[in-house]
Design a protein around this motif. Structure first.
Motif, PDB file in Angstrom:
ATOM      1  N   ALA A 155      36.763  -2.297 -15.069  1.00 44.12           N
ATOM      2  CA  ALA A 155      36.931  -2.277 -13.564  1.00 44.12           C
ATOM      3  C   ALA A 155      36.039  -3.408 -12.886  1.00 44.12           C
ATOM      4  N   GLY A 156      36.706  -3.754 -11.696  1.00 45.25           N
ATOM      5  CA  GLY A 156      36.048  -4.635 -10.989  1.00 45.25           C
ATOM      6  C   GLY A 156      36.652  -4.578  -9.536  1.00 45.25           C
ATOM      7  N   THR A 157      36.204  -5.729  -8.732  1.00 44.31           N
ATOM      8  CA  THR A 157      36.428  -5.726  -7.297  1.00 44.31           C
ATOM      9  C   THR A 157      37.050  -7.401  -7.284  1.00 44.31           C
ATOM     10  N   VAL A 158      38.019  -7.594  -6.592  1.00 40.87           N
ATOM     11  CA  VAL A 158      38.524  -8.779  -6.019  1.00 40.87           C
ATOM     12  C   VAL A 158      37.742  -9.654  -5.124  1.00 40.87           C
ATOM     13  N   THR A 159      37.197 -10.690  -5.576  1.00 36.66           N
ATOM     14  CA  THR A 159      36.297 -11.387  -4.723  1.00 36.66           C
ATOM     15  C   THR A 159      37.136 -12.548  -3.988  1.00 36.66           C
ATOM     16  N   SER A 160      38.269 -13.081  -4.442  1.00 37.22           N
ATOM     17  CA  SER A 160      38.892 -14.314  -3.911  1.00 37.22           C
ATOM     18  C   SER A 160      40.256 -14.282  -4.476  1.00 37.22           C
TER      19      SER A 160
ATOM     20  N   LYS B 260      40.082 -13.998  -8.748  1.00 35.65           N
ATOM     21  CA  LYS B 260      38.636 -13.866  -9.235  1.00 35.65           C
ATOM     22  C   LYS B 260      38.289 -12.376  -8.926  1.00 35.65           C
ATOM     23  N   VAL B 261      37.920 -11.642 -10.075  1.00 33.79           N
ATOM     24  CA  VAL B 261      37.304 -10.440  -9.929  1.00 33.79           C
ATOM     25  C   VAL B 261      35.812 -10.142 -10.318  1.00 33.79           C
ATOM     26  N   ARG B 262      34.798  -9.645  -9.608  1.00 26.73           N
ATOM     27  CA  ARG B 262      33.503  -9.286 -10.110  1.00 26.73           C
ATOM     28  C   ARG B 262      33.702  -7.935 -10.928  1.00 26.73           C
TER      29      ARG B 262
ATOM     30  N   GLY C 124      37.893  -7.424  -1.875  1.00 25.78           N
ATOM     31  CA  GLY C 124      37.697  -5.831  -1.917  1.00 25.78           C
ATOM     32  C   GLY C 124      38.410  -4.772  -2.459  1.00 25.78           C
ATOM     33  N   THR C 125      39.562  -5.491  -2.964  1.00 27.90           N
ATOM     34  CA  THR C 125      40.416  -4.395  -3.658  1.00 27.90           C
ATOM     35  C   THR C 125      39.835  -4.059  -5.216  1.00 27.90           C
ATOM     36  N   ALA C 126      39.887  -2.662  -5.513  1.00 28.15           N
ATOM     37  CA  ALA C 126      39.421  -2.246  -6.626  1.00 28.15           C
ATOM     38  C   ALA C 126      40.423  -2.514  -7.544  1.00 28.15           C
ATOM     39  N   VAL C 127      40.216  -3.125  -8.661  1.00 28.46           N
ATOM     40  CA  VAL C 127      41.383  -3.339  -9.596  1.00 28.46           C
ATOM     41  C   VAL C 127      40.713  -2.970 -11.057  1.00 28.46           C
ATOM     42  N   LYS C 128      41.616  -3.160 -12.060  1.00 28.18           N
ATOM     43  CA  LYS C 128      41.249  -3.063 -13.536  1.00 28.18           C
ATOM     44  C   LYS C 128      41.694  -4.381 -14.078  1.00 28.18           C
ATOM     45  N   ALA C 129      40.884  -5.044 -14.942  1.00 32.49           N
ATOM     46  CA  ALA C 129      41.456  -6.161 -15.450  1.00 32.49           C
ATOM     47  C   ALA C 129      41.769  -5.646 -16.981  1.00 32.49           C
TER      48      ALA C 129
ATOM     49  N   VAL D   1      30.084 -14.584 -27.258  1.00 30.90           N
ATOM     50  CA  VAL D   1      30.654 -14.791 -25.862  1.00 30.90           C
ATOM     51  C   VAL D   1      32.164 -14.506 -26.070  1.00 30.90           C
ATOM     52  N   ALA D   2      32.493 -13.815 -25.244  1.00 28.16           N
ATOM     53  CA  ALA D   2      34.144 -13.387 -25.395  1.00 28.16           C
ATOM     54  C   ALA D   2      34.818 -14.314 -24.477  1.00 28.16           C
ATOM     55  N   LEU D   3      35.786 -14.829 -25.090  1.00 25.52           N
ATOM     56  CA  LEU D   3      36.662 -15.974 -24.470  1.00 25.52           C
ATOM     57  C   LEU D   3      38.035 -15.609 -24.101  1.00 25.52           C
ATOM     58  N   ILE D   4      38.389 -15.418 -22.972  1.00 24.95           N
ATOM     59  CA  ILE D   4      39.831 -15.129 -22.512  1.00 24.95           C
ATOM     60  C   ILE D   4      40.363 -15.930 -21.518  1.00 24.95           C
ATOM     61  N   LYS D   5      41.773 -16.544 -21.798  1.00 22.84           N
ATOM     62  CA  LYS D   5      42.283 -17.234 -21.051  1.00 22.84           C
ATOM     63  C   LYS D   5      42.652 -16.545 -19.820  1.00 22.84           C
ATOM     64  N   ALA D   6      42.569 -17.113 -18.506  1.00 20.27           N
ATOM     65  CA  ALA D   6      43.052 -16.466 -17.271  1.00 20.27           C
ATOM     66  C   ALA D   6      44.435 -15.890 -17.288  1.00 20.27           C
ATOM     67  N   THR D   7      45.454 -16.633 -18.076  1.00 19.27           N
ATOM     68  CA  THR D   7      46.342 -16.399 -18.021  1.00 19.27           C
ATOM     69  C   THR D   7      46.866 -15.023 -18.895  1.00 19.27           C
ATOM     70  N   GLU D   8      45.891 -14.481 -19.734  1.00 16.32           N
ATOM     71  CA  GLU D   8      45.994 -13.475 -20.362  1.00 16.32           C
ATOM     72  C   GLU D   8      45.355 -12.108 -19.782  1.00 16.32           C
ATOM     73  N   VAL D   9      44.940 -12.297 -18.557  1.00 16.49           N
ATOM     74  CA  VAL D   9      44.294 -11.139 -17.888  1.00 16.49           C
ATOM     75  C   VAL D   9      45.285 -10.713 -16.824  1.00 16.49           C
ATOM     76  N   SER D  10      45.662  -9.682 -17.083  1.00 14.40           N
ATOM     77  CA  SER D  10      46.566  -8.549 -16.271  1.00 14.40           C
ATOM     78  C   SER D  10      45.588  -7.736 -15.218  1.00 14.40           C
ATOM     79  N   LEU D  11      46.121  -7.736 -13.937  1.00 13.81           N
ATOM     80  CA  LEU D  11      45.429  -6.460 -13.127  1.00 13.81           C
ATOM     81  C   LEU D  11      46.117  -5.502 -12.700  1.00 13.81           C
ATOM     82  N   ALA D  12      45.399  -4.434 -12.649  1.00 16.38           N
ATOM     83  CA  ALA D  12      46.066  -3.047 -12.309  1.00 16.38           C
ATOM     84  C   ALA D  12      45.236  -2.372 -11.217  1.00 16.38           C
ATOM     85  N   ILE D  13      45.746  -1.917  -9.990  1.00 21.08           N
ATOM     86  CA  ILE D  13      45.064  -1.189  -8.963  1.00 21.08           C
ATOM     87  C   ILE D  13      44.295  -0.164  -9.540  1.00 21.08           C
ATOM     88  N   ALA D  14      42.988  -0.050  -9.263  1.00 18.20           N
ATOM     89  CA  ALA D  14      42.160   0.957  -9.911  1.00 18.20           C
ATOM     90  C   ALA D  14      42.654   2.392  -9.051  1.00 18.20           C
TER      91      ALA D  14
END
Length: 139
Positions: free
Chosen positions: A10-15, A26-28, A52-57, A126-139
């Protein structure tokens, strides 16, 4: 909807930086870490993403690599520090659960890699994750 993707944080879109075809979002995360997702601009619009949108990465375990320290000189932007909480190793593959301050990640890596890195409960990683491998869903 239930998903087979183990990593749902879970996180929140920051930009959002929108391009013609792709957008960088970008998600916090709840633990305070930042993660970047590179998704299509159409998907960002369809999801109605805004600051401010709540999402799940969402990240498949096979797309999470582990290092024992931050990595310099690499294009992977998502480097999330954490601590190994469990390693379940078989003859070929290992499932490594990592606490990342406010959430958890699972990495599916080879058993040889887990052994070479000396991974065990309590190991800092340290977990390494390419940005192209992160999907987003509305929380």
């Amino acid at each position: 909807m239930s998903l087979s993707i183990r990593n749902q944080i879970a996180g929140t879109v920051t930009s959002i930086t929108a391009g013609e075809a792709m957008s960088s979002v970008k998600v916090r995360l709840e633990g305070g870490q930042d993660i970047t997702a590179a998704i299509t601009t159409d998907a960002a619009k369809e999801l109605g993403l805004a600051e401010g949108t709540a999402v799940k990465a969402l990240v498949k375990a096979t797309e999470v690599s582990l290092a024992t320290a931050a990595v310099q000189g690499v294009s992977i932007r998502n480097q999330i520090p954490g601590t190994v909480v469990d390693v379940a190793a078989g003859p070929a593959m290992a499932s490594v659960k990592v606490d990342v301050n406010g959430g958890g990640l699972t990495a599916a890596i080879t058993a040889d890699a887990a052994e070479d890195l000396g991974l065990a409960a309590g190991t800092s990683v340290v977990a390494l994750i390419k940005a192209t491998e992160v999907s987003l869903a509305i929380a």
